[in-house]
Design an enzyme around this catalytic site. Sequence first.
Site, PDB file in Angstrom:
ATOM      1  N   GLU A 253       0.882  -1.196  -0.014  1.00 36.56           N
ATOM      2  CA  GLU A 253       0.269   0.058   0.004  1.00 36.56           C
ATOM      3  C   GLU A 253       0.687   1.209  -0.150  1.00 36.56           C
ATOM      4  O   GLU A 253       0.459   2.156  -0.658  1.00 36.56           O
ATOM      5  CB  GLU A 253      -0.716  -0.070   1.260  1.00 36.56           C
ATOM      6  CG  GLU A 253      -1.663   1.118   1.543  1.00 36.56           C
ATOM      7  CD  GLU A 253      -3.049   1.108   1.353  1.00 36.56           C
ATOM      8  OE1 GLU A 253      -3.630  -0.231   1.427  1.00 36.56           O
ATOM      9  OE2 GLU A 253      -3.711   1.901   1.395  1.00 36.56           O
TER      10      GLU A 253
ATOM     11  N   SER B 204      -6.973   2.156  -3.132  1.00 35.93           N
ATOM     12  CA  SER B 204      -5.944   3.074  -2.701  1.00 35.93           C
ATOM     13  C   SER B 204      -4.926   3.340  -4.041  1.00 35.93           C
ATOM     14  O   SER B 204      -3.993   3.893  -3.798  1.00 35.93           O
ATOM     15  CB  SER B 204      -5.069   2.278  -1.698  1.00 35.93           C
ATOM     16  OG  SER B 204      -5.716   1.067  -1.411  1.00 35.93           O
TER      17      SER B 204
ATOM     18  N   ASP C 116       0.791   3.943  -3.165  1.00 33.66           N
ATOM     19  CA  ASP C 116       0.253   5.515  -3.115  1.00 33.66           C
ATOM     20  C   ASP C 116       1.357   6.468  -3.810  1.00 33.66           C
ATOM     21  O   ASP C 116       1.001   7.196  -4.667  1.00 33.66           O
ATOM     22  CB  ASP C 116       0.081   5.939  -1.488  1.00 33.66           C
ATOM     23  CG  ASP C 116      -1.100   5.107  -0.893  1.00 33.66           C
ATOM     24  OD1 ASP C 116      -1.587   4.419  -1.467  1.00 33.66           O
ATOM     25  OD2 ASP C 116      -1.439   5.672   0.200  1.00 33.66           O
TER      26      ASP C 116
END
Length: 559
Positions: free
Chosen positions: A268, A472, A272
Amino acid sequence: MWLLSLTYGLVCVSLVWGRPLEADQDTSVPEEWILVGRADPAEEVELTFALRQQNVDQMKVLLSRLSDPDSAVYGKFLDLADVAQLVQPDRLTQKVVSSWLLRHGVWDCRTVITQDFLQCAMTVEIAETLLPGSRFHRYSREDQFLLRSEFQYSVHEDVSEHLDFVGGLHRFPPRKQEVGKSWSKKRRVAARYHLGVTPAVIRARYNLSASDVGSAANNSQACAQFLEQFYHPADLAEFMSMFGAGFQHHSAVDRVVGTQGVGKAGLEASLDIEYIMSTGANISTWLFTNPGRHESQEPFLQWMVLLSNLTSIPWVHTISYGDDEDSLSNAYMQRINNEFMKAGLRGISMLFASGDSGAGCRHLTKAENSFRPSFPASSPYVTTVGGTSFKNPFKVTHEIVDYISGGGFSNVFDMPEYQASAVNSYLKSMKTLPPTTYFNTSGRAYPDIAALSDNYWIVSNRVPIPWVSGTSASTPVVGGMLSLINDQRFLKGLAPLGFLNPRLYKLQGSGLFDVTEGCHMSCWDEKVSGQGFCAAPSWDPVTGWGTPNYPALLALLLD
Ligand SMILES: *[C@@H]1O[C@H](CO)[C@@H](O)[C@H](O)[C@H]1NC(C)=O
Ligand SMILES: *[C@@H]1O[C@H](CO)[C@@H](O)[C@H](O)[C@H]1NC(C)=O
Ligand SMILES: *[C@@H]1O[C@H](CO)[C@@H](O)[C@H](O)[C@H]1NC(C)=O
Ligand SMILES: *[C@@H]1O[C@H](CO)[C@@H](O)[C@H](O)[C@H]1NC(C)=O
Ligand SMILES: *[C@@H]1O[C@H](CO)[C@@H](O)[C@H](O)[C@H]1NC(C)=O
């Protein structure tokens, strides 16, 4: 158990013991956290006191004027000192709270520029007398430790009206999102033949040319992460050398705020930062990461507190964090919502991932279910980003719903005016909708916008990894594009976009590719059999208004 009867119990008890501020907060311990034992009374905790703000209604009115392109004061944002003037707690509140703390021997406190948060260090013993009902225990998950109280706290009657809530007792970090692990079998087969989403695919799909990169001197963007994940600068550098050809970009984060862990990087965290920096290319980028040092801190709350103490912060923030609305207290959500308004007054755009469970599912009784909205996605003062997939995995064209795309209707926040007509037209025009017992048509509906969320390539721990999916991924992609639009606005001497929704809904979908095909997931039961809402022409609660057509959107947002 007397502690429990105190919580849910008798009025006369509360007169003696004080008043619970968050009686509706879920205090249960998530199953992955293991009880280690009772906290040592001499051990230090740090708690966050959210002091009652002034002029919240005024703030609401002001924000809607500053974000309305038809208003004379559009874009006339405030600086943090002006925000402080507006919301800082009145003298009485400050006095009552600080003398209550001092009386209990709590003196080690830090405030913020807006004076509406106090963070105080104290021993467990003092915390438990200050907040009757609380009992701190230590919990562990993998190599992490937390101090939390499974029992409701209360505060003295006299201070209850001066505090919104106390942070650091109940909320556990949200469950790790299963980024990249949530494909169905069918999709995995398709994925095998798909080349996957890379910065080049994103830039082609959303019509970004090589010259669509940042160049304004003072522009900046940020990702905030709270999932005990961190990124490796070397992963970002490698990602950019593999996928960054053809457009000018930065290969390093300019500022990391908070403490970065050591060890393995999270998917994650890599996702991002790699995608905000390749979409919002050549723009200075910050990373906010677990800022807390104490085992009692709530990372998301810490970040919100920090924003009220930094006079200069990036203009666009993308965040992939969320909890079920029904697990959080109303007082907490309302106050965090005020914090989003404060950011909006400063011209800051807050983008939240809409979640990866479609409409979600809450089991009310054995036979009864409802959808399960997620917060902060459901806040009316953030821009919420849903997810899409390519219809034909071999072609960079048409997008359809990614079935995981979070969406639905809040049970906590009323539908804001800016979206009422769009949402009501959707509700009216759909021939079939899920049963009305599953959702609340008077609530804030989300998401607002979307982007691809399926089959991304990332680099994590030096290894290129395909098939990473989730909102995400879509959130930093939209964030990067808003940063590019801010950049062009700055070059023309205009203010940043700030809180986008009032303006976005006025566009009525122009500047965006409408997503009209597909439905997202929800409860597996007889009534809805796995299906939540479906996409439709114009706005829908699965993909919002659709995905950005960058040059068209830019042209519409340049005044
Ligand atoms: C806010 O910033 C000031 C000045 O840098 C600092 O003294 C204070 O401790 C900060 N407050 C918090 C809650 O960290
Ligand atoms: C943007 O992309 C779409 C679809 O790929 C294309 O039809 C259109 O001509 C492109 N340019 C603009 C300015 O919209
Ligand atoms: C990249 O940004 C810098 C300013 O930060 C600017 O001087 C430069 O021209 C930009 N590059 C391009 C290709 O626009
Ligand atoms: C933007 O520019 C202003 C004025 O020059 C400066 O005070 C501020 O620190 C800059 N902000 C960021 C986030 O770089
Ligand atoms: C529906 O949402 C409204 C706020 O928009 C709220 O007041 C109401 O309690 C909600 N109903 C349910 C059943 O949660």
